[in-house]
Design an enzyme around this catalytic site. Sequence first.
Site, PDB file in Angstrom:
ATOM      1  N   GLY A  75      10.694  21.541  87.728  1.00 37.34           N
ATOM      2  CA  GLY A  75      11.026  22.788  87.036  1.00 37.34           C
ATOM      3  C   GLY A  75      11.441  23.874  88.016  1.00 37.34           C
ATOM      4  O   GLY A  75      12.370  24.645  87.759  1.00 37.34           O
ATOM      5  N   THR A  76      10.759  23.924  89.147  1.00 42.60           N
ATOM      6  CA  THR A  76      11.062  24.945  90.153  1.00 42.60           C
ATOM      7  C   THR A  76      12.508  24.826  90.626  1.00 42.60           C
ATOM      8  O   THR A  76      13.222  25.831  90.741  1.00 42.60           O
ATOM      9  CB  THR A  76      10.091  24.812  91.347  1.00 42.60           C
ATOM     10  OG1 THR A  76       8.766  25.076  90.892  1.00 42.60           O
ATOM     11  CG2 THR A  76      10.437  25.770  92.471  1.00 42.60           C
TER      12      THR A  76
ATOM     13  N   CYS B  53      -0.112  26.374  90.976  1.00 37.26           N
ATOM     14  CA  CYS B  53       0.934  26.550  91.972  1.00 37.26           C
ATOM     15  C   CYS B  53       0.587  27.611  92.978  1.00 37.26           C
ATOM     16  O   CYS B  53       1.126  27.641  94.068  1.00 37.26           O
ATOM     17  CB  CYS B  53       2.250  26.886  91.299  1.00 37.26           C
ATOM     18  SG  CYS B  53       2.741  25.592  90.196  1.00 37.26           S
TER      19      CYS B  53
ATOM     20  N   GLN C 162       5.862  24.871  79.866  1.00 34.79           N
ATOM     21  CA  GLN C 162       4.587  24.633  79.180  1.00 34.79           C
ATOM     22  C   GLN C 162       4.765  24.318  77.697  1.00 34.79           C
ATOM     23  O   GLN C 162       3.833  23.840  77.054  1.00 34.79           O
ATOM     24  CB  GLN C 162       3.673  25.859  79.327  1.00 34.79           C
ATOM     25  CG  GLN C 162       3.229  26.146  80.762  1.00 34.79           C
ATOM     26  CD  GLN C 162       2.243  25.104  81.314  1.00 34.79           C
ATOM     27  OE1 GLN C 162       1.746  24.240  80.585  1.00 34.79           O
ATOM     28  NE2 GLN C 162       1.969  25.179  82.605  1.00 34.79           N
TER      29      GLN C 162
ATOM     30  N   HIS D  59       5.809  16.169  84.131  1.00 29.36           N
ATOM     31  CA  HIS D  59       4.371  15.959  84.350  1.00 29.36           C
ATOM     32  C   HIS D  59       3.502  16.891  83.523  1.00 29.36           C
ATOM     33  O   HIS D  59       2.282  16.768  83.525  1.00 29.36           O
ATOM     34  CB  HIS D  59       4.020  16.049  85.842  1.00 29.36           C
ATOM     35  CG  HIS D  59       4.008  17.429  86.411  1.00 29.36           C
ATOM     36  ND1 HIS D  59       2.850  18.139  86.598  1.00 29.36           N
ATOM     37  CD2 HIS D  59       5.003  18.232  86.843  1.00 29.36           C
ATOM     38  CE1 HIS D  59       3.131  19.315  87.134  1.00 29.36           C
ATOM     39  NE2 HIS D  59       4.431  19.406  87.294  1.00 29.36           N
TER      40      HIS D  59
ATOM     41  N   THR E 107      20.545  11.057  95.474  1.00 32.34           N
ATOM     42  CA  THR E 107      20.355   9.837  94.680  1.00 32.34           C
ATOM     43  C   THR E 107      19.378  10.119  93.545  1.00 32.34           C
ATOM     44  O   THR E 107      18.312  10.688  93.753  1.00 32.34           O
ATOM     45  CB  THR E 107      19.813   8.704  95.581  1.00 32.34           C
ATOM     46  OG1 THR E 107      20.757   8.466  96.616  1.00 32.34           O
ATOM     47  CG2 THR E 107      19.582   7.432  94.784  1.00 32.34           C
TER      48      THR E 107
ATOM     49  N   ASN F  79       1.947  30.300  81.446  1.00 29.31           N
ATOM     50  CA  ASN F  79       1.153  29.157  81.899  1.00 29.31           C
ATOM     51  C   ASN F  79      -0.319  29.487  82.129  1.00 29.31           C
ATOM     52  O   ASN F  79      -1.153  28.606  82.158  1.00 29.31           O
ATOM     53  CB  ASN F  79       1.742  28.569  83.181  1.00 29.31           C
ATOM     54  CG  ASN F  79       1.902  29.617  84.262  1.00 29.31           C
ATOM     55  OD1 ASN F  79       2.380  30.721  84.003  1.00 29.31           O
ATOM     56  ND2 ASN F  79       1.497  29.284  85.469  1.00 29.31           N
TER      57      ASN F  79
ATOM     58  N   SER G 207       9.624  20.037  82.732  1.00 26.26           N
ATOM     59  CA  SER G 207       9.034  19.283  83.831  1.00 26.26           C
ATOM     60  C   SER G 207       8.162  18.196  83.223  1.00 26.26           C
ATOM     61  O   SER G 207       7.236  18.481  82.470  1.00 26.26           O
ATOM     62  CB  SER G 207       8.203  20.231  84.692  1.00 26.26           C
ATOM     63  OG  SER G 207       7.594  19.519  85.736  1.00 26.26           O
TER      64      SER G 207
END
Lengths: 407, 379
Positions: free
Chosen positions: B72-73, B330, B184, B206, B242, B156, B204
């Site tokens: 996401g960042t 984070c 989120q 995860h 890649t 978040n 994101s």
Amino acid sequence: MELKLPVYLDNSATTPVDPRVLETMIPYFTDNFGNAASRNHSFGWHAEEAVDYAREQVAALINAQSAKEIIFTSGATEAINLAIKGVADMYARKGNHIITCTTEHKAVLDTCKALERKGIVVTYLKVDESGMIDLAELRAAISEKTILVSIMAVNNEIGVMQPIVEIAQIAHQYGALFMTDATQAAGKVPIDVQGMGIDLLTCTAHKMYGPKGVGALYVRRKNPRVKVTAQMDGGGHERGMRSGTLNVPGIAGFGRAAELCRLDMASDAQRVTDLRDKLENALMQLPETYVNGHRLHRTPYISNISFKYVEGEGLMMGFNKNIAVSSGSACTSASLEPSYVLKALGLDDELAHSSIRFSLGRFTTEAQIDFAIAEVTKAVNRMRDLSPLWEMHLDGVDLKTIEWAAH
Amino acid sequence: MLDPIYFDNAATTRIDERVIESMLPYWTTHYGNPSSIHALGRVARKAIEQSRKTVAQLIGASSAEIFFTSCGTEASNMLLHGAVRDLGVLHFISSPIEHHCVLHTLQHLHKQYPAVEVHNVDVLRNGHIDWIHLEQILDSLPLDVPKLVSLMHVNNEIGSLLDIERLARLCQAYRAYFHTDTVQSLGFYPIDVQKTPISFLMGSAHKFHGPKGIGFLYMNAKNPIHSLLYGGSQERNLRAGTENVANIVGLAKALQLAHEEMTQHRAHISSLKHYLMTELCDLEGVYVNGDAVDSHYKILNLSFPLLPSTELLLLQLDIHGVCASGGSACSSGVDVGSHVISALQKQDDSVNIRFSFSKYNTLAECEVVIARIKEIMRL
């Protein structure tokens, strides 16, 4: 020995994940799934431990003095972008000149081109017909304004190894940093950042039997202490140099892959050298066939061969289903342009188009090499039989002297 | 010792077994480089394009509008830099409670390009933005100057939920690009860019039981921006490097499962939050940071009174096998307190703890946590 198809001879594009690497990764998806930045519970600590352990493993592979010198990224391309742009930003006061070479990977070349638009002056060193740069040309180009010399350790198309120790020495005489793109070298040939005088180095897991999506940037911390400006802002992960939640399973896999490569490097290289020699010796029996790049200063993992009067893409189609090879770098393989690396060696378009890169790996077997020799030989002969150019060549006509009529 | 209780699902989540199963073949069998033109490369390419289509369909976008990134960042850096460079944006309208990947990037852009201005919308004490102030800012800017509103869908740390439908309409009226950080909310709330005119959003994997190391940027086809990374023509020239094939497949699978099972998990997770909230808010001096109702059903941020017994509450919880968080993971390495909590302008000294839930949590776990907290607080 049993033959496993397809015969994968494109290990410079990417490698399969070693089952031992996958085994290391899986627990970090399931049981130890924590965020490495979570500092107040065990899930976070386990994740952080895994990352730190992998950092040690990658550091050991390239003989970094400290694991702190390893910054994890999403791949070599990001690492290269971070290194070059980060140095250009950080050392803007010292100078605005970067030296690289015409046969570098696009990640280096395109980043340099982007910097040129921002006022950085870039010198692209030429290579000779064997793919080597000329150190005298480097000495002539470098000055006190040079902040970075970036030359790859192993070329991805022809496998040539540049004299990086000498290049580093020249760079340092002028106070410039030396960076090497070791994407194809790390894990395959010995790299010693301390002994070789490397200040910045980039590599990626998926070229050494690790997963895609994780790479590393080595940034020297002593003699001299090198700094790069972060290119992505956010939570300040990786000691402020690369923000973004760490890919813990990928990093753990990278660490294991690096360790396996370090332990097996000598034996793998010996085995692959024998297989490469067998492949080359057999294919060189075909007339008008040439190995591209320096025969001595190169990695055993890559063999780039031109089959004159045979169109490379067509040749690949001939055994496409059973043998996976490439006509150059995977990153540019969708384009129909002839390889800029081969052209830099002085090959004409026609010969560049008739070239195939065979890249071997840990899982390449002798049975696969035997199969490849037989299939490639057959395909080259068949295509030449159909080719009027080949017929003219056999008749002794020098094709270069012919003026083709337009139609 | 019992298995720890994981109430930190806003930091990251356990991968769904079905997701990892979908990924496995792409490490060992279909391991080709998607840029390779041989059969192994084509299989990998096809997997990526199929995944792109899946993600696009789930949010009402077209495949050409989805770009995979490493997280996401990266997606947020890419679009904010691109907005200045390629869309000529000079005014950003944002808030002080955005995630650091937006906050710090905007600060950086302001430093790099002195002409770039960042206007911060006031945040109310309940954690919502001040809509009146937002309109004042938009009113103060000329209509034809390129501007971008970047406000997160779900905060978040405290979970405040933004009415993106309303904001999208407002942005349209003021001709502002609209970016919303949906890290989120994606996979937890239906988002349809066909109904809601959003210029950019990001996800994101995860955070919704997918793998780490993969995210994506949705970019409306009308607003083309260029690459942040150079060196390859992947992702239609927008993102060199890649492709992480296995993780891309995993992202799509995780998002698909999240959407298919959204209603069912939402009911379950909401009931956990409600239960924990009701029971703990009964304790003396405990209250919800932000809005108890109009917030994400997976995030509960509680304020505990600062007492000798609660001073080290987070540490105590960890010792008792309860994993929660003091704020965003984070920035949890940096001990500067939460920028979100401080924006709420609380008047008291408190200990603030974020509990965040997932489909894998149970009511029994909530009961344990409640009992542990009562023990720690000696109640």
